[in-house]
Design a protein around this motif. Sequence first.
Motif, PDB file in Angstrom:
ATOM      1  N   LEU A 117     -23.376   0.636 120.968  1.00  0.00           N
ATOM      2  CA  LEU A 117     -22.857   1.107 122.254  1.00  0.00           C
ATOM      3  C   LEU A 117     -23.437   2.478 122.578  1.00  0.00           C
ATOM      4  O   LEU A 117     -23.911   2.725 123.694  1.00  0.00           O
ATOM      5  N   GLY A 118     -23.389   3.396 121.608  1.00  0.00           N
ATOM      6  CA  GLY A 118     -23.897   4.740 121.845  1.00  0.00           C
ATOM      7  C   GLY A 118     -25.385   4.764 122.114  1.00  0.00           C
ATOM      8  O   GLY A 118     -25.862   5.475 123.014  1.00  0.00           O
ATOM      9  N   ARG A 119     -26.140   3.991 121.350  1.00  0.00           N
ATOM     10  CA  ARG A 119     -27.596   3.976 121.531  1.00  0.00           C
ATOM     11  C   ARG A 119     -27.978   3.468 122.918  1.00  0.00           C
ATOM     12  O   ARG A 119     -28.833   4.053 123.597  1.00  0.00           O
ATOM     13  N   MET A 120     -27.327   2.383 123.353  1.00  0.00           N
ATOM     14  CA  MET A 120     -27.695   1.789 124.636  1.00  0.00           C
ATOM     15  C   MET A 120     -27.212   2.641 125.814  1.00  0.00           C
ATOM     16  O   MET A 120     -27.913   2.777 126.822  1.00  0.00           O
ATOM     17  N   LEU A 121     -26.034   3.244 125.689  1.00  0.00           N
ATOM     18  CA  LEU A 121     -25.569   4.125 126.766  1.00  0.00           C
ATOM     19  C   LEU A 121     -26.404   5.399 126.815  1.00  0.00           C
ATOM     20  O   LEU A 121     -26.629   5.962 127.901  1.00  0.00           O
ATOM     21  N   GLY A 149     -25.494  -6.108 125.845  1.00  0.00           N
ATOM     22  CA  GLY A 149     -25.382  -4.659 125.878  1.00  0.00           C
ATOM     23  C   GLY A 149     -24.430  -4.182 126.956  1.00  0.00           C
ATOM     24  O   GLY A 149     -24.037  -4.945 127.847  1.00  0.00           O
ATOM     25  N   PRO A 150     -24.043  -2.902 126.912  1.00  0.00           N
ATOM     26  CA  PRO A 150     -23.132  -2.361 127.931  1.00  0.00           C
ATOM     27  C   PRO A 150     -23.882  -2.067 129.225  1.00  0.00           C
ATOM     28  O   PRO A 150     -25.119  -2.039 129.258  1.00  0.00           O
ATOM     29  N   ARG A 151     -23.127  -1.842 130.289  1.00  0.00           N
ATOM     30  CA  ARG A 151     -23.694  -1.429 131.566  1.00  0.00           C
ATOM     31  C   ARG A 151     -22.930  -0.204 132.064  1.00  0.00           C
ATOM     32  O   ARG A 151     -21.704  -0.247 132.211  1.00  0.00           O
ATOM     33  N   LEU A 152     -23.647   0.851 132.322  1.00  0.00           N
ATOM     34  CA  LEU A 152     -23.061   2.051 132.903  1.00  0.00           C
ATOM     35  C   LEU A 152     -23.012   1.871 134.411  1.00  0.00           C
ATOM     36  O   LEU A 152     -24.026   1.550 135.044  1.00  0.00           O
ATOM     37  N   ILE A 153     -21.840   2.081 134.990  1.00  0.00           N
ATOM     38  CA  ILE A 153     -21.666   1.834 136.422  1.00  0.00           C
ATOM     39  C   ILE A 153     -21.156   3.086 137.115  1.00  0.00           C
ATOM     40  O   ILE A 153     -20.889   4.111 136.484  1.00  0.00           O
ATOM     41  N   ASP A 154     -21.003   2.984 138.414  1.00  0.00           N
ATOM     42  CA  ASP A 154     -20.372   3.948 139.298  1.00  0.00           C
ATOM     43  C   ASP A 154     -21.097   5.277 139.324  1.00  0.00           C
ATOM     44  O   ASP A 154     -20.691   6.260 138.697  1.00  0.00           O
ATOM     45  N   GLY A 199     -19.905  11.317 123.984  1.00  0.00           N
ATOM     46  CA  GLY A 199     -19.289  11.539 122.676  1.00  0.00           C
ATOM     47  C   GLY A 199     -17.808  11.197 122.693  1.00  0.00           C
ATOM     48  O   GLY A 199     -17.284  10.576 121.752  1.00  0.00           O
ATOM     49  N   CYS A 200     -17.112  11.577 123.765  1.00  0.00           N
ATOM     50  CA  CYS A 200     -15.690  11.235 123.901  1.00  0.00           C
ATOM     51  C   CYS A 200     -15.503   9.725 123.987  1.00  0.00           C
ATOM     52  O   CYS A 200     -14.563   9.164 123.397  1.00  0.00           O
ATOM     53  N   VAL A 201     -16.389   9.053 124.723  1.00  0.00           N
ATOM     54  CA  VAL A 201     -16.306   7.595 124.862  1.00  0.00           C
ATOM     55  C   VAL A 201     -16.500   6.914 123.515  1.00  0.00           C
ATOM     56  O   VAL A 201     -15.774   5.966 123.169  1.00  0.00           O
ATOM     57  N   LEU A 202     -17.457   7.386 122.715  1.00  0.00           N
ATOM     58  CA  LEU A 202     -17.703   6.779 121.410  1.00  0.00           C
ATOM     59  C   LEU A 202     -16.516   6.994 120.477  1.00  0.00           C
ATOM     60  O   LEU A 202     -16.146   6.091 119.713  1.00  0.00           O
ATOM     61  N   PRO A 254     -27.166  17.420 121.662  1.00  0.00           N
ATOM     62  CA  PRO A 254     -28.444  16.705 121.742  1.00  0.00           C
ATOM     63  C   PRO A 254     -28.703  16.234 123.167  1.00  0.00           C
ATOM     64  O   PRO A 254     -27.769  16.077 123.972  1.00  0.00           O
ATOM     65  N   THR A 255     -29.948  16.026 123.488  1.00  0.00           N
ATOM     66  CA  THR A 255     -30.263  15.358 124.754  1.00  0.00           C
ATOM     67  C   THR A 255     -29.949  13.870 124.607  1.00  0.00           C
ATOM     68  O   THR A 255     -29.708  13.377 123.499  1.00  0.00           O
ATOM     69  N   ALA A 256     -29.975  13.159 125.726  1.00  0.00           N
ATOM     70  CA  ALA A 256     -29.720  11.716 125.656  1.00  0.00           C
ATOM     71  C   ALA A 256     -30.769  11.022 124.785  1.00  0.00           C
ATOM     72  O   ALA A 256     -30.450  10.118 124.005  1.00  0.00           O
ATOM     73  N   ALA A 257     -32.027  11.452 124.895  1.00  0.00           N
ATOM     74  CA  ALA A 257     -33.084  10.841 124.083  1.00  0.00           C
ATOM     75  C   ALA A 257     -32.874  11.125 122.597  1.00  0.00           C
ATOM     76  O   ALA A 257     -33.062  10.251 121.742  1.00  0.00           O
ATOM     77  N   GLU A 258     -32.488  12.359 122.276  1.00  0.00           N
ATOM     78  CA  GLU A 258     -32.231  12.705 120.873  1.00  0.00           C
ATOM     79  C   GLU A 258     -31.037  11.933 120.328  1.00  0.00           C
ATOM     80  O   GLU A 258     -31.036  11.479 119.175  1.00  0.00           O
ATOM     81  N   LEU A 259     -30.014  11.758 121.159  1.00  0.00           N
ATOM     82  CA  LEU A 259     -28.836  11.014 120.725  1.00  0.00           C
ATOM     83  C   LEU A 259     -29.197   9.552 120.462  1.00  0.00           C
ATOM     84  O   LEU A 259     -28.730   8.954 119.482  1.00  0.00           O
ATOM     85  N   ARG A 260     -30.043   8.988 121.310  1.00  0.00           N
ATOM     86  CA  ARG A 260     -30.454   7.600 121.107  1.00  0.00           C
ATOM     87  C   ARG A 260     -31.150   7.442 119.754  1.00  0.00           C
ATOM     88  O   ARG A 260     -30.928   6.457 119.038  1.00  0.00           O
ATOM     89  N   ALA A 261     -31.974   8.410 119.394  1.00  0.00           N
ATOM     90  CA  ALA A 261     -32.660   8.342 118.104  1.00  0.00           C
ATOM     91  C   ALA A 261     -31.684   8.477 116.939  1.00  0.00           C
ATOM     92  O   ALA A 261     -31.840   7.822 115.899  1.00  0.00           O
ATOM     93  N   LEU A 262     -30.650   9.298 117.109  1.00  0.00           N
ATOM     94  CA  LEU A 262     -29.669   9.484 116.042  1.00  0.00           C
ATOM     95  C   LEU A 262     -28.842   8.227 115.791  1.00  0.00           C
ATOM     96  O   LEU A 262     -28.333   8.020 114.681  1.00  0.00           O
ATOM     97  N   LEU A 263     -28.697   7.388 116.811  1.00  0.00           N
ATOM     98  CA  LEU A 263     -27.816   6.223 116.708  1.00  0.00           C
ATOM     99  C   LEU A 263     -28.566   4.927 116.442  1.00  0.00           C
ATOM    100  O   LEU A 263     -27.967   3.854 116.465  1.00  0.00           O
TER     101      LEU A 263
END
Length: 709
Positions: A117-121, A149-154, A199-202, A254-263
């Motif tokens: 979930l975290g990686r895809m978001l 996979g999840p979908r980020l909306i709104d 991070g709160c969502v995860l 982390p940036t979103a890209a860095e977070l994706r790599a961490l997950l």
Amino acid sequence: MAPLRPTDPSRIAGYRMLGRLGAGGMGVVLLGRSTGGALAAVKIIHPSYAQDAAFRERFRREVRLARQVRSRYAVPVVDADTEALAPWLATEFVPGPPLGEAVDRTGPLPEHSVLDLGRMLAEALEAVHTAGMVHRDVKPGNVLLAPDGPRLIDFGIARALDDTVLTATDMVVGSPGFLAPEQARGEQPGPAGDVFSLGCVLAYAATGERPFGAGPVEAVLYRTVHDTPRLDALPGPLRPVVAHCLAKDAAQRPTAAELRALLTRDTPAEGWLPAPIDRLIAERSARMLALPDIEATRVEPAGPGATTAVTAPPARPSWTRRRTLTLIARAAALTAGSTTAFWLLGEDRPTPPPPAPRRPTLHIALQADLSGPGAAAGRAHRQGVDLAVAQHNARADAPFTLAVVRADDRGDTALATAAARRFAADQRIVAVIGATADEAAGAALADYDAAGLPVISALDGDIRHLNRVYLRARPDNALQMHPVAQYLGAHDLDRIAVVDDGSEYGRQTTRPFAEALRGTGRRTVIAETVEPGATDVPATVAALLARRPGAVVWGGGPEALPSFARALADQRYRGPRLAAEAAYTTAFPRTAGPAADGWLVLSTALDPSTDRAGDFARAFRARHGGTPPVFAAEAYDVLRLLASAAASLERPAPTRHDLLPVLRRTAFDGVGKRYAFNAESGGYVGTGMFLNRVEAGRFRWLGQDATRI
């Protein structure tokens, strides 16, 4: 889904409303079905907001920017009207439940699901931030769950990064418990605020609890700004990553890209959810399948009584019926005593059949470089399209006539933008083929996207260009090295030298390829860069060969390759040499000379001189008087694919909005390969790559099976 209320519209533009998905302070969200049968979530803004000039301007900007977000994990905007009395936007409909509902009904997600979930978001947020936006309201209710996979909306409150004029100060925007400290303080949030919210969502997904607790809004905001988040219940591997996201200082996150790599984890997204949520998604999807069809148009009959459904236009009278009516008229004239009537009755000539009804015309646009540096490919497109149009229009059973409008953008971004705006404004045009240059394709895309005008490219491979209206009739640059990997595996080669030229194309082809090779655990990768115009190529090649590579793979463009190939030949390297598609030009063997012989070069285009070209090559020679050039067959196929998709709609004159949802579901067997598209990204799906060997200064087509070469 709730029934429509009396105040809800039954139809908006080309969408028939089926039910109510939800409502909030800003407006209502309805489920709509387009004329092409696609479901969409249609968000209608409350008229009271629409009367605010500043809000309407903000809404225009948000819709325009949201169209630029390109990620399979972010629900795209597919249509909008920012000027309506009640402005609205439509996004693709996802039947899965929101994350919050899934956690409430089935409990927290397992660790592997939260990692996925975290990686895809994070990937979705990376796309949002790349488009120059900040989401500002990442929360469980804005995350829909789907099997892939999840979908980020709104993106209703998303803003441009530099948008400071339209945002009021000291105003909290977002959802307490899932917003960043800077948002809680009423400050202007940036991309780091979205990472905090994620991070709160995860944390919520893994534990079912918010990291800053619940209670009055003021108390939650105070804890968000001053207190340490409660993460003790998080599984060990997740805890440090989430803590990193929840740093109070935005610069420390982390940036979103860095977070994706961490997950990142080894398993793919398929099967990423636990069984109870899969069942929940299946139930929702089944309900969507049970939705009623759009009702037939109904008209009042001439007399009193029930309405009558109109399912088809009335048929034309047959010739027999016309002749019968003529004879009745003549008999009537007889009874009136007309002498002319005797002559009419004695005539035995059959009434000629009426002229065939005129077929509607379907307009397709071709945007290509017809006179600039890429004119060879552009002219090939023009000739291939011309042949396909002539063959289609010669068919007696064709439901419509095809007409092509051309624009020569010369590969120039300014001319490409001007052409796109002209085509987008011409409502007759239902689809565009092109552009034939990567930069021109990227420049034109925003205007086509805003107009909802489908675009298919047979030449562009830049992965940055994918979006809701764009379809690629060839593999992405990042996937074009698959046959090379097959060849290396078939020959059990190790110590692979992967060389690029420092270009964006080189980066897109070599990096995923090198990562895939390393991932096998069996092959060593020797990375090197040789830029165009470099003077130290022999020294670079000598250092490369000193590491004794088993094969050399060139992933860059054609400019620096000849000097690199000559340096390899001069230093007597005789191992396998392979090159990406950018080298598939006559310039490479001509410039490199004998040093090019033996190179294996990829292509996404069929060699039109092979037997596989068959009937196409013969028809091309009959019409144009010569051998078809490279990419003529692909342009020919794309035009026929568009015509086939339009004919499948069984409407005399389909519009661009009718055609768009159908194209991504279309599969078409062309001259050299099968065309199909990823329903979400519009990317090419299939084995559309060929290998060619340079022999005596020319390319010899070897086919698709790299394991037999």
